[in-house]
Design a protein around this motif. Structure first.
Motif, PDB file in Angstrom:
ATOM      1  N   PHE A  33       0.860  -1.180   0.000  1.00 16.47           N
ATOM      2  CA  PHE A  33       0.000   0.000   0.000  1.00 16.47           C
ATOM      3  C   PHE A  33       0.896   1.231   0.000  1.00 16.47           C
ATOM      4  CE2 PHE A  33      -2.631  -3.361   1.643  1.00 16.47           C
ATOM      5  CZ  PHE A  33      -3.868  -3.112   1.077  1.00 16.47           C
ATOM      6  N   VAL A  39      -2.258   0.583  -4.532  1.00 16.37           N
ATOM      7  CA  VAL A  39      -1.925  -0.742  -4.017  1.00 16.37           C
ATOM      8  C   VAL A  39      -1.416  -1.567  -5.188  1.00 16.37           C
ATOM      9  CG1 VAL A  39      -4.310  -1.616  -4.253  1.00 16.37           C
ATOM     10  CG2 VAL A  39      -2.709  -2.765  -2.703  1.00 16.37           C
ATOM     11  N   SER A  51      -6.052   1.666  -7.331  1.00 15.15           N
ATOM     12  CA  SER A  51      -6.116   2.714  -6.324  1.00 15.15           C
ATOM     13  C   SER A  51      -6.773   2.189  -5.058  1.00 15.15           C
ATOM     14  CB  SER A  51      -6.923   3.905  -6.858  1.00 15.15           C
ATOM     15  OG  SER A  51      -8.260   3.495  -7.100  1.00 15.15           O
ATOM     16  N   TYR A  52      -6.463   2.861  -3.943  1.00 15.13           N
ATOM     17  CA  TYR A  52      -7.182   2.581  -2.705  1.00 15.13           C
ATOM     18  C   TYR A  52      -7.412   3.892  -1.971  1.00 15.13           C
ATOM     19  CZ  TYR A  52      -3.001   3.061   0.263  1.00 15.13           C
ATOM     20  OH  TYR A  52      -1.906   3.548   0.925  1.00 15.13           O
ATOM     21  N   ILE A  59     -12.107   1.024   3.812  1.00 10.91           N
ATOM     22  CA  ILE A  59     -11.215   1.025   2.653  1.00 10.91           C
ATOM     23  C   ILE A  59     -12.033   0.768   1.394  1.00 10.91           C
ATOM     24  CG2 ILE A  59     -10.663  -1.455   2.851  1.00 10.91           C
ATOM     25  CD1 ILE A  59      -7.766  -0.675   1.980  1.00 10.91           C
ATOM     26  N   ILE A  61     -11.100  -0.210  -2.675  1.00 10.35           N
ATOM     27  CA  ILE A  61     -10.012  -0.623  -3.559  1.00 10.35           C
ATOM     28  C   ILE A  61     -10.539  -0.863  -4.965  1.00 10.35           C
ATOM     29  CG2 ILE A  61      -8.316  -2.431  -4.060  1.00 10.35           C
ATOM     30  CD1 ILE A  61      -8.082  -2.874  -1.056  1.00 10.35           C
ATOM     31  N   GLN A  87     -11.011  -6.405  -4.233  1.00 11.26           N
ATOM     32  CA  GLN A  87     -11.829  -5.328  -4.781  1.00 11.26           C
ATOM     33  C   GLN A  87     -13.134  -5.120  -4.012  1.00 11.26           C
ATOM     34  OE1 GLN A  87     -11.300  -4.803  -9.330  1.00 11.26           O
ATOM     35  NE2 GLN A  87     -11.073  -6.999  -8.955  1.00 11.26           N
TER      36      GLN A  87
END
Length: 112
Positions: A33, A39, A51-52, A59, A61, A87
């Protein structure tokens, strides 16, 4: 350090279980991360990045971009389970054992 002192950006993890199922010992997924909100790592077969976003213990993702090598057998099953669970992750925590848990459709547990 207490888990409340720990942050996710700038850390790397090796996935131990996905939905309670142990990962393939020779090729576990890995996650890094970045402080830049990206990520990336390996599914055990292909590499990925996405992306996260963090909001406290929440969170978000994805979507993930992955390389497209053919992954057969247990590693292919692992890749499918890992990318789906990653995801769909909605929360993260680092326990007193130092392990990262991402919760969502299937929990991902990872070691530092």
């Amino acid at each position: 350090r207490r888990s409340s002192d720990l942050t996710l950006p700038g850390t790397s993890w090796t996935v131990a279980t996905i939905g309670g199922v142990a990962t393939v010992a020779a090729t576990p997924p890995k996650m890094t991360f970045g402080a830049d909100g990206v990520v990336n790592g390996t599914t055990g077969c292909n590499t990925y990045n996405g992306s996260y976003k963090l909001d406290g213990g929440s969170i978000t993702i994805g979507p993930l971009a992955t390389t497209l090598m053919l992954c057969q057998g247990p590693v292919g099953v692992q890749e499918t389970a890992f990318t789906a669970a990653l995801q769909k992750a909605t929360a993260w925590s680092i326990g007193s054992d130092g392990n990262l848990t991402l919760t969502g459709s299937a929990d991902i547990v990872a070691t530092p």
